[in-house]
Scaffold this motif. Structure first.
Motif: not given
Ligand SMILES: Cc1cc2nc3c(=O)[nH]c(=O)nc-3n(C[C@H](O)[C@H](O)[C@H](O)COP(=O)(O)OP(=O)(O)OC[C@H]3O[C@@H](n4cnc5c(N)ncnc54)[C@H](O)[C@@H]3O)c2cc1C
Lengths: 226, 428
Positions: B427, B409, B371, B407, B373
């Protein structure tokens, strides 16, 4: 936000009168010039050039922080642009000087009795001359690599036993051979701060030797001239 | 189209001689040289200051050019530039005022100007540290300048000559500036300068400044732009753990050969550089290290070059800017004799580029399944794009407004191009 801030892109240059020229060998001389209030830390260099030209070159400051003049030690390089014209100047004449800069200085945070080894080739001795004269009581050994003994510039400025002249072409020095050979045979240890100054081949080889001797790169400081 | 440069010379023969010398350098560089300012890209006034009258004449020439529509680069040099630099800079804020001692570096100054490496030191109020807040344009990332100039004297670099001595901006002004841009809505601040690791304001070091910036009680991401690997203290590495400080450094290497680094008068060894990278990767194994490499520096042997090539893979570099060494007049390297032939430089730079792309892909692949940001800075009909904390571009096939932190993925990596983006989805 509107506070006055210093502005870069202003390299302060000034004309300084030549007070004295002292010839040490046929090619090497000490140029003493007016200080004009310039402040510096031993080990820094100034860019100096003839008064009528637009070219300057870097020269380590040879004199002490407390002297009321500035000195540089210059070797005339054959077919060079600036050094031969500096050699022709006379006292009473002028040179262009830019303000002192550089980071080849002694870390004042180190203990007073810190051991230093200074390793120079040729005129690379200049910043060490300034270190030693600026800081009485400095705990140092100075290895000076030259070809012939007459290049032991101002050797009597150094305390007896602290100056090791390494001559590669004659045996008039304290050691016949290069500074690198001397260093291999006489290691100074890993808690010493090493300062190297001069041509980059010497500095390169000394780095290798010191690494073999287990010295951390944090303890090695270098000033490359050419 | 050829760039056009105009010269106007006042005063003595020496000035005229120097103008002629400069003009012929520009002709060799492919410029069209003229003797007035009309339609020129660069106008150089070589001034004189022997008498009051010559001062007036010099000013007249500059004013005449400006009132007759000169909008290109303006350079004021000669004796008046030496004697009245401050006044001239105040009066002509968009001009480069070049002292006599720096006159010979005018071709490099012009090149650097057109490459956008420099702007006049006094452009707009506030000197070199001026900052024009860009509230309307609303970028996502704001640059805040902390330092200008450089005293390192690397042998290939003209910056100390054209940019001047290193000066650091007072910390209070930097902190206020950062708060101001955060008020405008920026979510990411990039601290910049010519040689920022040498920041030193009345004894306050770069790390100490960084600590103060990170302590600003606001929510933002902080990045460090390009930095020289030569004066990091332990505190610097400690601060690298701070959650606001993004895990990416553009740490300029230039060469991985110890002897070339010495010839370049760089202030570190390759061994030291490697130790720094190891320290950073110990803090965070994914830490993104990007760099600049120069190939074909005078005297670069095959072994020297192979050392640089090998470093690209060994250091798992995230990105490499490769430069073929090009001679800049008035630098120490320009006086070195053992120059490399152009085809060899080209060949070497191609090899580095290929190795760098391979390393970049390997580095970026590590993020698949992780993950991130992402700060979105681009939005078009097909995707939204932004940079992760590691400064890796990430594309999302969803519509997200600019300046949003998301966020994401990561599920893949593009397979085409020199700068393949990570592919992600928002995500939960
Ligand atoms: C930080 C710094 C400090 C310096 N301090 C000093 C100093 O204290 N004293 C000093 O004499 N020089 C010093 N130099 C070297 C000096 O700046 C000039 O390079 C030197 O004087 C030659 O300049 P030139 O214009 O005459 O020759 P140039 O036309 O610039 O060069 C001609 C050639 O000579 C070579 N060369 C440069 N210096 C030397 C040298 N000393 N011996 C043999 N060959 C050389 C160069 O590689 C070049 O290829 C220093 C250099 C630097 C970077």
């Amino acid at each position: 936000m509107q506070k006055e801030v210093p502005v870069a892109n202003k390299i302060k240059t000034d004309l300084h009168e030549i007070l004295q020229i002292r010839h040490l060998t046929d090619s090497t001389f000490v140029l003493r010039i007016e200080r004009k209030g310039l402040t510096f830390q031993a080990g820094q260099h100034v860019c100096v050039g003839p008064p009528n030209g637009i070219h300057t070159r870097e020269y380590s400051i040879y004199s002490a922080e407390q002297d009321d003049y500035l000195e540089i030690l210059v070797k005339e390089v054959e077919n060079g642009l600036v050094s031969p014209s500096l050699k022709k100047l006379k006292s009473g004449g002028f040179v262009v000087v830019e303000e002192p800069v550089g980071y080849f200085t002694i870390n004042k945070a180190l203990p007073k009795n810190q051991k230093y080894v200074f390793i120079a080739s040729g005129t690379g001795i200049s910043p060490f001359h300034s270190f030693v004269l600026s800081t009485p009581g400095l705990n140092y050994t100075l290895l000076h690599g030259v070809r012939h003994g007459d290049e032991a510039y101002d050797a009597d400025a150094y305390e007896a036993g602290r100056y090791v002249l390494c001559t590669s072409r004659d045996d008039s020095g304290n050691y016949k051979g290069r500074v690198t050979q001397y260093l291999k045979k006489h290691p100074f240890g890993t808690d010493v701060h090493y300062y190297l100054c001069g041509n980059c081949n010497m500095i390169h080889d000394v780095y290798d030797i010191l690494e073999e001797q287990g010295v951390s790169t944090d303890n090695i400081h270098a000033e490359v001239y050419f | 189209m050829k760039r056009k440069i105009g010269f106007k010379t006042l005063g003595c023969r020496l000035n005229q001689f120097e103008t002629d010398a400069l003009a012929s350098r520009f002709t060799r560089m492919g410029y069209e040289v003229v003797d007035n300012s009309k339609d020129t890209d660069v106008f150089v006034v070589n001034t004189c200051t022997v008498t009051n009258q010559s001062d007036q004449k010099s000013r007249y020439v500059v004013n005449h050019a400006l009132t007759h529509g000169h909008i290109g680069m303006l350079i004021i040099t000669g004796c008046m530039a030496n004697h009245h630099k401050d006044q001239l800079e105040q009066r002509y804020p968009n001009a480069y005022v070049v002292d006599n001692q720096q006159k010979s570096a005018i071709p490099q100054l012009v090149e650097a100007h057109f490459k956008k490496e420099i702007v006049p030191s006094n452009q707009s109020q506030g000197g070199v540290f001026s900052y024009a807040p860009a509230a309307e344009t609303f970028h996502t990332r704001s640059m805040v300048k902390i330092q200008d100039g450089c005293d390192n004297f690397c042998t290939f670099c003209i910056i100390p000559k054209v940019r001047g001595r290193a000066v650091s901006r007072p910390p209070q002004a930097i902190l206020e500036n950062i708060k101001q841009v955060l008020d405008y809505g920026y979510k990411e601040v990039v601290i910049t300068g010519v040689n920022i690791s040498r920041y030193n304001y009345e004894g306050l070091s770069f790390s100490a400044l960084l600590r103060q910036i990170l302590a600003i009680d606001r929510d933002f991401r902080l990045r460090i732009s390009s930095i020289e690997p030569d004066s990091f203290d332990d505190d610097f590495f400690e601060l690298m753990k701070h959650p606001k400080l993004m895990p990416h450094l553009h740490l300029c290497l230039q060469s991985a050969s110890e002897s070339i680094l010495l010839k370049m008068r760089r202030m570190y060894t390759y061994k030291l550089y490697k130790t720094m990278v190891e320290k950073l990767r110990k803090l965070n194994p994914l830490f993104n290290i990007t760099t600049d490499l120069i190939v074909g520096f005078p005297g670069e042997t095959e072994d020297d070059f192979q050392a640089s090539l090998k470093a690209v893979g060994d250091l798992q570099l995230g990105h490499v800017h490769t430069f073929k060494y090009s001679k800049r007049e008035d630098t120490r390297a320009a006086r070195m004799s053992d120059t490399m032939p152009e085809p060899l430089k080209t060949q070497r730079s191609e090899l580095v580029r290929a190795a760098a792309l391979k390393a970049k892909i390997a580095y970026r692949r590590q993020f698949i399944g992780i993950k991130q940001t992402v700060l979105i800075d681009t939005l078009n009909a097909v995707y939204a794009k932004g940079y992760s904390e590691y400064y890796i571009p990430v594309k999302i096939k969803q519509s997200v407004p600019k300046n949003t932190l998301l966020k994401v993925h990561i599920y893949g990596l593009e397979t085409e191009g020199n700068d393949p983006c990570l592919l992600g989805e928002i995500s939960a």
